[in-house]
Design an enzyme around this catalytic site. Sequence first.
Site, PDB file in Angstrom:
ATOM      1  N   THR A 133      29.056  58.381  62.432  1.00 43.40           N
ATOM      2  CA  THR A 133      30.498  58.614  62.522  1.00 43.40           C
ATOM      3  C   THR A 133      31.267  57.297  62.571  1.00 43.40           C
ATOM      4  OG1 THR A 133      30.370  58.664  64.927  1.00 43.40           O
ATOM      5  CG2 THR A 133      30.166  60.783  63.786  1.00 43.40           C
ATOM      6  N   GLN A 154      26.917  66.870  70.057  1.00 43.51           N
ATOM      7  CA  GLN A 154      25.965  66.865  68.938  1.00 43.51           C
ATOM      8  C   GLN A 154      25.071  68.117  69.009  1.00 43.51           C
ATOM      9  OE1 GLN A 154      26.252  63.489  70.720  1.00 43.51           O
ATOM     10  NE2 GLN A 154      28.020  63.590  69.404  1.00 43.51           N
ATOM     11  N   GLY A 161      30.212  74.910  67.253  1.00 42.52           N
ATOM     12  CA  GLY A 161      31.321  75.624  67.898  1.00 42.52           C
ATOM     13  C   GLY A 161      31.211  75.542  69.416  1.00 42.52           C
ATOM     14  N   LYS A 162      30.602  74.458  69.885  1.00 40.10           N
ATOM     15  CA  LYS A 162      30.403  74.281  71.341  1.00 40.10           C
ATOM     16  C   LYS A 162      31.731  74.243  72.088  1.00 40.10           C
ATOM     17  CE  LYS A 162      28.202  70.480  70.400  1.00 40.10           C
ATOM     18  NZ  LYS A 162      28.118  70.555  68.936  1.00 40.10           N
ATOM     19  N   LYS A 216      34.595  75.599  71.401  1.00 33.54           N
ATOM     20  CA  LYS A 216      35.183  76.929  71.569  1.00 33.54           C
ATOM     21  C   LYS A 216      34.475  77.705  72.677  1.00 33.54           C
ATOM     22  CE  LYS A 216      35.727  81.432  70.097  1.00 33.54           C
ATOM     23  NZ  LYS A 216      35.995  82.526  69.202  1.00 33.54           N
ATOM     24  N   ASP A 260      28.306  70.591  65.650  1.00 36.48           N
ATOM     25  CA  ASP A 260      29.421  71.373  65.097  1.00 36.48           C
ATOM     26  C   ASP A 260      29.150  72.880  65.084  1.00 36.48           C
ATOM     27  OD1 ASP A 260      30.676  68.950  64.641  1.00 36.48           O
ATOM     28  OD2 ASP A 260      29.873  68.780  62.616  1.00 36.48           O
ATOM     29  N   PRO A 265      33.039  66.133  54.463  1.00 45.23           N
ATOM     30  CA  PRO A 265      32.548  67.482  54.176  1.00 45.23           C
ATOM     31  C   PRO A 265      31.170  67.684  54.796  1.00 45.23           C
ATOM     32  CG  PRO A 265      32.607  66.128  52.180  1.00 45.23           C
ATOM     33  CD  PRO A 265      33.230  65.313  53.262  1.00 45.23           C
ATOM     34  N   ARG A 266      30.963  68.837  55.422  1.00 47.08           N
ATOM     35  CA  ARG A 266      29.645  69.123  55.995  1.00 47.08           C
ATOM     36  C   ARG A 266      28.756  69.758  54.935  1.00 47.08           C
ATOM     37  NH1 ARG A 266      32.560  71.959  61.175  1.00 47.08           N
ATOM     38  NH2 ARG A 266      33.077  70.060  62.296  1.00 47.08           N
ATOM     39  N   GLY A 299      33.298  65.934  68.122  1.00 47.99           N
ATOM     40  CA  GLY A 299      34.621  66.501  67.848  1.00 47.99           C
ATOM     41  C   GLY A 299      34.529  67.969  68.185  1.00 47.99           C
ATOM     42  N   HIS A 300      35.095  68.361  69.289  1.00 48.27           N
ATOM     43  CA  HIS A 300      34.994  69.742  69.770  1.00 48.27           C
ATOM     44  C   HIS A 300      36.360  70.412  69.646  1.00 48.27           C
ATOM     45  CE1 HIS A 300      31.214  68.692  72.357  1.00 48.27           C
ATOM     46  NE2 HIS A 300      31.068  68.410  71.081  1.00 48.27           N
TER      47      HIS A 300
HETATM   48  P1  GDP Z   1      31.585  71.644  68.034  1.00 44.40           P
HETATM   49  O1  GDP Z   1      31.470  70.217  67.706  1.00 44.40           O
HETATM   50  O2  GDP Z   1      30.252  72.280  68.265  1.00 44.40           O
HETATM   51  O3  GDP Z   1      32.533  71.916  69.164  1.00 44.40           O
HETATM   52  O4  GDP Z   1      32.187  72.359  66.736  1.00 44.40           O
HETATM   53  P2  GDP Z   1      33.420  71.807  65.835  1.00 44.40           P
HETATM   54  O5  GDP Z   1      34.673  71.992  66.575  1.00 44.40           O
HETATM   55  O6  GDP Z   1      33.109  70.457  65.309  1.00 44.40           O
HETATM   56  O7  GDP Z   1      33.288  72.766  64.586  1.00 44.40           O
HETATM   57  C1  GDP Z   1      33.379  74.131  64.702  1.00 44.40           C
HETATM   58  C2  GDP Z   1      34.552  74.621  63.844  1.00 44.40           C
HETATM   59  O8  GDP Z   1      34.473  76.011  63.689  1.00 44.40           O
HETATM   60  C3  GDP Z   1      35.895  74.354  64.482  1.00 44.40           C
HETATM   61  O9  GDP Z   1      36.835  74.138  63.468  1.00 44.40           O
HETATM   62  C4  GDP Z   1      36.197  75.643  65.207  1.00 44.40           C
HETATM   63  O10 GDP Z   1      37.586  75.882  65.356  1.00 44.40           O
HETATM   64  C5  GDP Z   1      35.600  76.645  64.272  1.00 44.40           C
HETATM   65  N1  GDP Z   1      35.058  77.871  64.900  1.00 44.40           N
HETATM   66  C6  GDP Z   1      34.418  78.018  66.075  1.00 44.40           C
HETATM   67  N2  GDP Z   1      34.006  79.289  66.235  1.00 44.40           N
HETATM   68  C7  GDP Z   1      34.412  79.953  65.127  1.00 44.40           C
HETATM   69  C8  GDP Z   1      34.237  81.295  64.675  1.00 44.40           C
HETATM   70  O11 GDP Z   1      33.621  82.142  65.316  1.00 44.40           O
HETATM   71  N3  GDP Z   1      34.789  81.612  63.455  1.00 44.40           N
HETATM   72  C9  GDP Z   1      35.434  80.692  62.688  1.00 44.40           C
HETATM   73  N4  GDP Z   1      35.921  81.084  61.522  1.00 44.40           N
HETATM   74  N5  GDP Z   1      35.613  79.425  63.089  1.00 44.40           N
HETATM   75  C10 GDP Z   1      35.074  79.054  64.278  1.00 44.40           C
HETATM   76  P1  IMO Z   2      29.636  67.387  67.833  1.00 51.18           P
HETATM   77  O1  IMO Z   2      29.563  67.140  69.309  1.00 51.18           O
HETATM   78  C1  IMO Z   2      27.801  66.748  63.927  1.00 51.18           C
HETATM   79  C2  IMO Z   2      25.853  62.879  63.291  1.00 51.18           C
HETATM   80  C3  IMO Z   2      26.461  61.919  62.297  1.00 51.18           C
HETATM   81  C4  IMO Z   2      25.201  61.222  61.813  1.00 51.18           C
HETATM   82  C5  IMO Z   2      24.351  61.125  63.065  1.00 51.18           C
HETATM   83  C6  IMO Z   2      24.482  59.788  63.795  1.00 51.18           C
HETATM   84  O2  IMO Z   2      31.012  67.513  67.309  1.00 51.18           O
HETATM   85  O3  IMO Z   2      28.733  68.501  67.427  1.00 51.18           O
HETATM   86  P2  IMO Z   2      26.378  58.702  65.299  1.00 51.18           P
HETATM   87  O4  IMO Z   2      27.801  58.397  65.011  1.00 51.18           O
HETATM   88  O5  IMO Z   2      26.168  59.631  66.444  1.00 51.18           O
HETATM   89  O6  IMO Z   2      25.528  57.476  65.424  1.00 51.18           O
HETATM   90  O7  IMO Z   2      25.846  59.449  63.976  1.00 51.18           O
HETATM   91  O8  IMO Z   2      24.819  62.160  63.921  1.00 51.18           O
HETATM   92  N1  IMO Z   2      26.775  63.348  64.359  1.00 51.18           N
HETATM   93  C7  IMO Z   2      27.291  64.574  64.425  1.00 51.18           C
HETATM   94  N2  IMO Z   2      27.178  65.617  63.568  1.00 51.18           N
HETATM   95  N3  IMO Z   2      28.470  66.891  65.099  1.00 51.18           N
HETATM   96  C8  IMO Z   2      28.558  65.871  65.973  1.00 51.18           C
HETATM   97  O9  IMO Z   2      29.096  66.015  67.198  1.00 51.18           O
HETATM   98  C9  IMO Z   2      27.992  64.629  65.634  1.00 51.18           C
HETATM   99  N4  IMO Z   2      27.910  63.436  66.245  1.00 51.18           N
HETATM  100  C10 IMO Z   2      27.163  62.665  65.461  1.00 51.18           C
HETATM  101  O10 IMO Z   2      27.126  62.608  61.273  1.00 51.18           O
HETATM  102  O11 IMO Z   2      24.519  62.052  60.906  1.00 51.18           O
HETATM  103 MG    MG Z   3      32.050  68.862  66.200  1.00 47.81          MG
END
Ligand code: GDP
Ligand code: IMO
Ligand code: MG
Length: 424
Positions: free
Chosen positions: A127, A222, A15-16, A18, A13, A304-305, A40-41
Amino acid sequence: MKHIIVIGAQWGDEGKGKIVDFLSTEIDAVVRYQGGANAGHTIFIKGKKFVLHLIPSGIVREGVLCIIGNGVVLDPFAFFEELEILTTNGVNYNDRIFILPNAHLVLPFHKIFDRLSEDKNQKIGTTGKGIGPAYADKYSRLGIRVIDIFNDDYIKDQLNVNIKIKNTLLNNFYNDSEIVIEDVFNQIMKIRDKLRSFIIDDATFVSNLIATNKRILFEGAQGSLLDVDFGTYPFVTSSNPTIGGVLTGSGVSLKDIKDSEVIGVVKAYSTRVGEGPFPTEIKNDLGEYLRSKGNEYGATTGRPRRCGWLDLVALMYSKQINGFSSLAITKLDVLSGLNKINVCIDYELDGNELNYFPVETFTLSKVVPIYKEFDGWEESIQGIRNFEKLPQNAKNYLHFIEDFLKIKIKIISTGFERDDSIIL
Ligand code: GDP
Ligand code: IMO
Ligand code: MG
């Protein structure tokens, strides 16, 4: 040709999504090389939100090919749901999505076992998307690959062994109802015709694209600290988000990608979802504040993270494993308004400085972070696209990260919108 590899440097999470979308203007194809619908990207385009789980984040850029690598475990039902959302949002994906033939399937019974394992065995806080059980089947040689779904006899043989073993477990260990082999077979029959047009039969497809001078971006899911080999085992996912996963998960050679730009995506603070050690976690109101300001709720599960300060010891480890050539720092805007910002520069264990990231989880859970304190900045920096316009204290923070890790920051993200970024 310089290909790009985007890897989460923390616990996911970062922000990959984006960053991948942002970089997709310059590339021909995005390849997801591991993970599954646990990812979840998120991408925001003019206020419209896209959350991608299995489909590479290049899909919202017209003309970019999107490849689901063999290292991914593909839940076909989740895949079709995602396609539907794209259609609803007017994204044309025709002839742009390809699934490598040797990717394994996640089937509904994998999700059942994911849940049962969480309830009865060591709780990881997964998840619930069936990821661990699907990879376990792959490595037990009991799995079904997407290319195998057209061979009825093979499917039946695999299921016969696999489901018999699973039913023994359900009967004798989990005390849960049995899985019916015919039901699983029918589930596969339900999706196979719809899946056919996406599957290509060439496992060297990506390598061939490279041979024809196509520029590729490899998208990790991840994060490095959730890696099954290098992460905080057993509180990890079941695949390799780290650099090695690119080769085993997409069918390219080292020669193909040796000059790649390897970008570590780093959130300006830390978050983690699920169980497991998190040395810089903030367990008071400030953690709550970061969660609310950064909207730190799972893009896949809504959980919640957990939030904490940036951990440079962990990032040093992540850098070494992956060989990052540059960093993308995200969510810097979330830190606006904090009087003081802490950064972890070392750990203390039993009164001694440790100087490294311990691989033993029990040890990691005992370390005490040593912080360097920075002055914060009051003003909003959301959407700033020019480095010079950042407050001096934000620049100081970034310079310290660069100096400590000895890696250049090339992208700074200052908001969730597609173009809210500074390029250096
Ligand atoms: P990923 O799994 O690495 O792609 O990240 P997620 O999408 O799960 O979580 C990143 C969250 O931060 C998402 O809700 C994005 O829209 C948000 N995000 C990404 N870059 C930025 C940033 O620079 N500023 C803010 N405020 N939000 C960001
Ligand atoms: P992105 O790609 C954050 C975490 C789960 C759990 C552990 C194992 O959006 O960054 P799993 O379902 O993979 O067996 O769960 O890994 N986890 C993540 N945490 N971002 C993710 O993906 C995740 N994918 C799995 O919360 O702790
Ligand atoms: Mg994510």
